[in-house]
Design a protein around this motif. Structure first.
Motif, PDB file in Angstrom:
ATOM      1  N   ILE A   1     -33.357 -55.600  -1.399  1.00  0.00           N
ATOM      2  CA  ILE A   1     -34.385 -55.361  -0.378  1.00  0.00           C
ATOM      3  C   ILE A   1     -33.760 -55.477   1.007  1.00  0.00           C
ATOM      4  CG2 ILE A   1     -35.387 -57.670  -0.012  1.00  0.00           C
ATOM      5  CD1 ILE A   1     -37.392 -54.423  -0.474  1.00  0.00           C
ATOM      6  N   GLY A   2     -32.726 -56.307   1.136  1.00  0.00           N
ATOM      7  CA  GLY A   2     -31.979 -56.372   2.389  1.00  0.00           C
ATOM      8  C   GLY A   2     -31.270 -55.060   2.685  1.00  0.00           C
ATOM      9  N   VAL A   3     -30.718 -54.430   1.656  1.00  0.00           N
ATOM     10  CA  VAL A   3     -30.086 -53.120   1.846  1.00  0.00           C
ATOM     11  C   VAL A   3     -31.111 -52.126   2.370  1.00  0.00           C
ATOM     12  CG1 VAL A   3     -28.973 -51.167   0.667  1.00  0.00           C
ATOM     13  CG2 VAL A   3     -28.260 -53.511   0.138  1.00  0.00           C
ATOM     14  N   VAL A   4     -32.321 -52.168   1.823  1.00  0.00           N
ATOM     15  CA  VAL A   4     -33.398 -51.286   2.310  1.00  0.00           C
ATOM     16  C   VAL A   4     -33.657 -51.560   3.790  1.00  0.00           C
ATOM     17  CG1 VAL A   4     -35.863 -50.744   2.133  1.00  0.00           C
ATOM     18  CG2 VAL A   4     -34.478 -50.966   0.063  1.00  0.00           C
ATOM     19  N   ALA A   5     -33.703 -52.829   4.177  1.00  0.00           N
ATOM     20  CA  ALA A   5     -33.910 -53.174   5.587  1.00  0.00           C
ATOM     21  C   ALA A   5     -32.766 -52.649   6.444  1.00  0.00           C
ATOM     22  CB  ALA A   5     -34.042 -54.686   5.758  1.00  0.00           C
ATOM     23  N   GLY A   6     -31.569 -52.620   5.898  1.00  0.00           N
ATOM     24  CA  GLY A   6     -30.438 -52.060   6.630  1.00  0.00           C
ATOM     25  C   GLY A   6     -30.576 -50.560   6.844  1.00  0.00           C
ATOM     26  N   LEU A   7     -31.227 -49.889   5.916  1.00  0.00           N
ATOM     27  CA  LEU A   7     -31.464 -48.447   6.053  1.00  0.00           C
ATOM     28  C   LEU A   7     -32.626 -48.173   6.994  1.00  0.00           C
ATOM     29  CD1 LEU A   7     -31.103 -47.340   2.309  1.00  0.00           C
ATOM     30  CD2 LEU A   7     -29.377 -47.203   4.123  1.00  0.00           C
ATOM     31  N   ARG A   8     -33.746 -48.837   6.751  1.00  0.00           N
ATOM     32  CA  ARG A   8     -34.953 -48.701   7.569  1.00  0.00           C
ATOM     33  C   ARG A   8     -35.553 -50.091   7.706  1.00  0.00           C
ATOM     34  NH1 ARG A   8     -32.741 -44.923   8.360  1.00  0.00           N
ATOM     35  NH2 ARG A   8     -33.243 -42.730   8.067  1.00  0.00           N
TER      36      ARG A   8
ATOM     37  N   ALA B   1     -38.613 -52.496   4.351  1.00  0.00           N
ATOM     38  CA  ALA B   1     -38.523 -53.654   3.461  1.00  0.00           C
ATOM     39  C   ALA B   1     -39.722 -54.592   3.610  1.00  0.00           C
ATOM     40  CB  ALA B   1     -37.204 -54.392   3.700  1.00  0.00           C
ATOM     41  N   PRO B   2     -40.060 -55.053   4.816  1.00  0.00           N
ATOM     42  CA  PRO B   2     -41.221 -55.941   4.907  1.00  0.00           C
ATOM     43  C   PRO B   2     -42.529 -55.244   4.550  1.00  0.00           C
ATOM     44  CG  PRO B   2     -40.329 -55.518   7.089  1.00  0.00           C
ATOM     45  CD  PRO B   2     -39.373 -54.936   6.106  1.00  0.00           C
ATOM     46  N   ALA B   3     -42.629 -53.941   4.796  1.00  0.00           N
ATOM     47  CA  ALA B   3     -43.848 -53.223   4.408  1.00  0.00           C
ATOM     48  C   ALA B   3     -43.997 -53.232   2.889  1.00  0.00           C
ATOM     49  CB  ALA B   3     -43.823 -51.792   4.938  1.00  0.00           C
ATOM     50  N   ALA B   4     -42.922 -52.944   2.173  1.00  0.00           N
ATOM     51  CA  ALA B   4     -42.973 -52.934   0.712  1.00  0.00           C
ATOM     52  C   ALA B   4     -43.274 -54.329   0.170  1.00  0.00           C
ATOM     53  CB  ALA B   4     -41.650 -52.420   0.146  1.00  0.00           C
ATOM     54  N   ILE B   5     -42.629 -55.337   0.732  1.00  0.00           N
ATOM     55  CA  ILE B   5     -42.869 -56.712   0.299  1.00  0.00           C
ATOM     56  C   ILE B   5     -44.313 -57.116   0.577  1.00  0.00           C
ATOM     57  CG2 ILE B   5     -42.298 -59.124   0.840  1.00  0.00           C
ATOM     58  CD1 ILE B   5     -40.265 -57.723  -0.991  1.00  0.00           C
ATOM     59  N   SER B   6     -44.838 -56.707   1.708  1.00  0.00           N
ATOM     60  CA  SER B   6     -46.210 -57.041   2.061  1.00  0.00           C
ATOM     61  C   SER B   6     -47.197 -56.414   1.077  1.00  0.00           C
ATOM     62  CB  SER B   6     -46.499 -56.585   3.492  1.00  0.00           C
ATOM     63  OG  SER B   6     -47.786 -56.969   3.886  1.00  0.00           O
ATOM     64  N   TRP B   7     -46.959 -55.154   0.713  1.00  0.00           N
ATOM     65  CA  TRP B   7     -47.825 -54.517  -0.273  1.00  0.00           C
ATOM     66  C   TRP B   7     -47.724 -55.225  -1.622  1.00  0.00           C
ATOM     67  CZ3 TRP B   7     -51.937 -51.888   0.428  1.00  0.00           C
ATOM     68  CH2 TRP B   7     -52.085 -51.101   1.579  1.00  0.00           C
ATOM     69  N   ALA B   8     -46.506 -55.611  -2.008  1.00  0.00           N
ATOM     70  CA  ALA B   8     -46.327 -56.323  -3.279  1.00  0.00           C
ATOM     71  C   ALA B   8     -47.097 -57.642  -3.267  1.00  0.00           C
ATOM     72  CB  ALA B   8     -44.840 -56.565  -3.546  1.00  0.00           C
TER      73      ALA B   8
ATOM     74  N   LEU C   1     -47.695 -53.268   8.831  1.00  0.00           N
ATOM     75  CA  LEU C   1     -46.277 -53.051   8.557  1.00  0.00           C
ATOM     76  C   LEU C   1     -46.007 -51.619   8.093  1.00  0.00           C
ATOM     77  CD1 LEU C   1     -45.333 -56.465   6.918  1.00  0.00           C
ATOM     78  CD2 LEU C   1     -44.733 -55.632   9.204  1.00  0.00           C
ATOM     79  N   THR C   2     -46.960 -51.027   7.379  1.00  0.00           N
ATOM     80  CA  THR C   2     -46.814 -49.630   6.969  1.00  0.00           C
ATOM     81  C   THR C   2     -46.824 -48.707   8.186  1.00  0.00           C
ATOM     82  OG1 THR C   2     -47.776 -50.055   4.805  1.00  0.00           O
ATOM     83  CG2 THR C   2     -47.811 -47.768   5.585  1.00  0.00           C
ATOM     84  N   LEU C   3     -47.711 -48.975   9.129  1.00  0.00           N
ATOM     85  CA  LEU C   3     -47.732 -48.174  10.368  1.00  0.00           C
ATOM     86  C   LEU C   3     -46.418 -48.304  11.124  1.00  0.00           C
ATOM     87  CD1 LEU C   3     -51.360 -48.734  11.717  1.00  0.00           C
ATOM     88  CD2 LEU C   3     -50.363 -46.610  10.819  1.00  0.00           C
ATOM     89  N   LEU C   4     -45.887 -49.517  11.180  1.00  0.00           N
ATOM     90  CA  LEU C   4     -44.590 -49.714  11.837  1.00  0.00           C
ATOM     91  C   LEU C   4     -43.474 -48.990  11.095  1.00  0.00           C
ATOM     92  CD1 LEU C   4     -44.933 -53.490  12.791  1.00  0.00           C
ATOM     93  CD2 LEU C   4     -44.976 -51.525  14.350  1.00  0.00           C
TER      94      LEU C   4
ATOM     95  N   ALA D   1     -33.628 -60.666   5.929  1.00  0.00           N
ATOM     96  CA  ALA D   1     -33.752 -62.089   5.605  1.00  0.00           C
ATOM     97  C   ALA D   1     -35.203 -62.454   5.298  1.00  0.00           C
ATOM     98  CB  ALA D   1     -33.217 -62.941   6.760  1.00  0.00           C
ATOM     99  N   LEU D   2     -36.143 -61.972   6.087  1.00  0.00           N
ATOM    100  CA  LEU D   2     -37.560 -62.240   5.851  1.00  0.00           C
ATOM    101  C   LEU D   2     -37.990 -61.710   4.487  1.00  0.00           C
ATOM    102  CD1 LEU D   2     -40.440 -63.048   6.926  1.00  0.00           C
ATOM    103  CD2 LEU D   2     -40.605 -60.685   7.692  1.00  0.00           C
ATOM    104  N   SER D   3     -37.609 -60.490   4.186  1.00  0.00           N
ATOM    105  CA  SER D   3     -37.988 -59.868   2.921  1.00  0.00           C
ATOM    106  C   SER D   3     -37.327 -60.572   1.743  1.00  0.00           C
ATOM    107  CB  SER D   3     -37.632 -58.379   2.939  1.00  0.00           C
ATOM    108  OG  SER D   3     -38.308 -57.729   4.002  1.00  0.00           O
ATOM    109  N   GLY D   4     -36.069 -60.935   1.904  1.00  0.00           N
ATOM    110  CA  GLY D   4     -35.365 -61.675   0.858  1.00  0.00           C
ATOM    111  C   GLY D   4     -35.970 -63.046   0.636  1.00  0.00           C
ATOM    112  N   ALA D   5     -36.356 -63.716   1.715  1.00  0.00           N
ATOM    113  CA  ALA D   5     -37.007 -65.026   1.598  1.00  0.00           C
ATOM    114  C   ALA D   5     -38.312 -64.910   0.823  1.00  0.00           C
ATOM    115  CB  ALA D   5     -37.260 -65.620   2.981  1.00  0.00           C
TER     116      ALA D   5
END
Length: 153
Positions: A9-16, A20-27, A52-55, A85-89
């Motif tokens: 998920i950190g790799v995803v955050a590195g791409l966009r 990552a936090p949007a996906a984690i938030s939905w989960a 987060l999805t809008l962002l 880091a937030l998403s990984g946490a």
């Protein structure tokens, strides 16, 4: 498995960064990731995934603009590491490993930022322009984020 998912998920955050936090938030909101008794419970609140999805959508649009700074400038790079880091946490929290998850997410974000930049540059060179490479990178980030949250323990 938790640390692998946190790194990914950190790799995803590195791409966009916001994907990552949007996906984690939905989960979290859908109950796939149990954050209810953790300090990150905010990610699962009813309005958080929408914001987060809008962002994340805004980031997909602004990434296409020629005036958007490189992902490796300090503010952009730092933002990606923080979001990773937030998403990984969040991924590590249900198993009692928020710090380890955050560290794995931050490492993944560095990998995603630098690797994504190199891959996009190579693809842009092969395509002869950047836009198709950017769209491909968007698709990879979206699909990876979806895959990661769908296999959460």
């Amino acid at each position: 498995m938790v640390f692998i998912l946190a790194t990914l998920i950190g790799v995803v955050a590195g791409l966009r960064a916001m994907m990552a936090p949007a996906a984690i938030s939905w989960a979290a909101h859908l109950g796939w990731l149990r954050l209810g008794d953790t300090p990150l419970a905010l990610l699962g609140y009813s309005w958080t995934p929408w914001i987060l999805t809008l962002l994340a959508l805004g980031e997909l649009v602004t990434d296409q603009l020629p005036s958007t700074p490189s992902r490796t400038v300090p503010v952009q790079f730092g933002g990606r590491v923080v979001m990773g880091a937030l998403s990984g946490a969040a991924i590590g929290s249900p198993s009692g490993s928020p710090t380890g998850g955050a560290m794995a997410g931050a490492v993944g974000a560095v990998i995603g930022t630098l690797g994504g930049q190199a891959a996009r540059a190579n693809l842009a060179s092969a395509f002869g322009k950047d836009q198709p490479a950017a769209f491909l990178e968007d698709a990879v980030a979206i699909l990876a984020a979806l895959a990661i949250v769908m296999v959460l323990p």
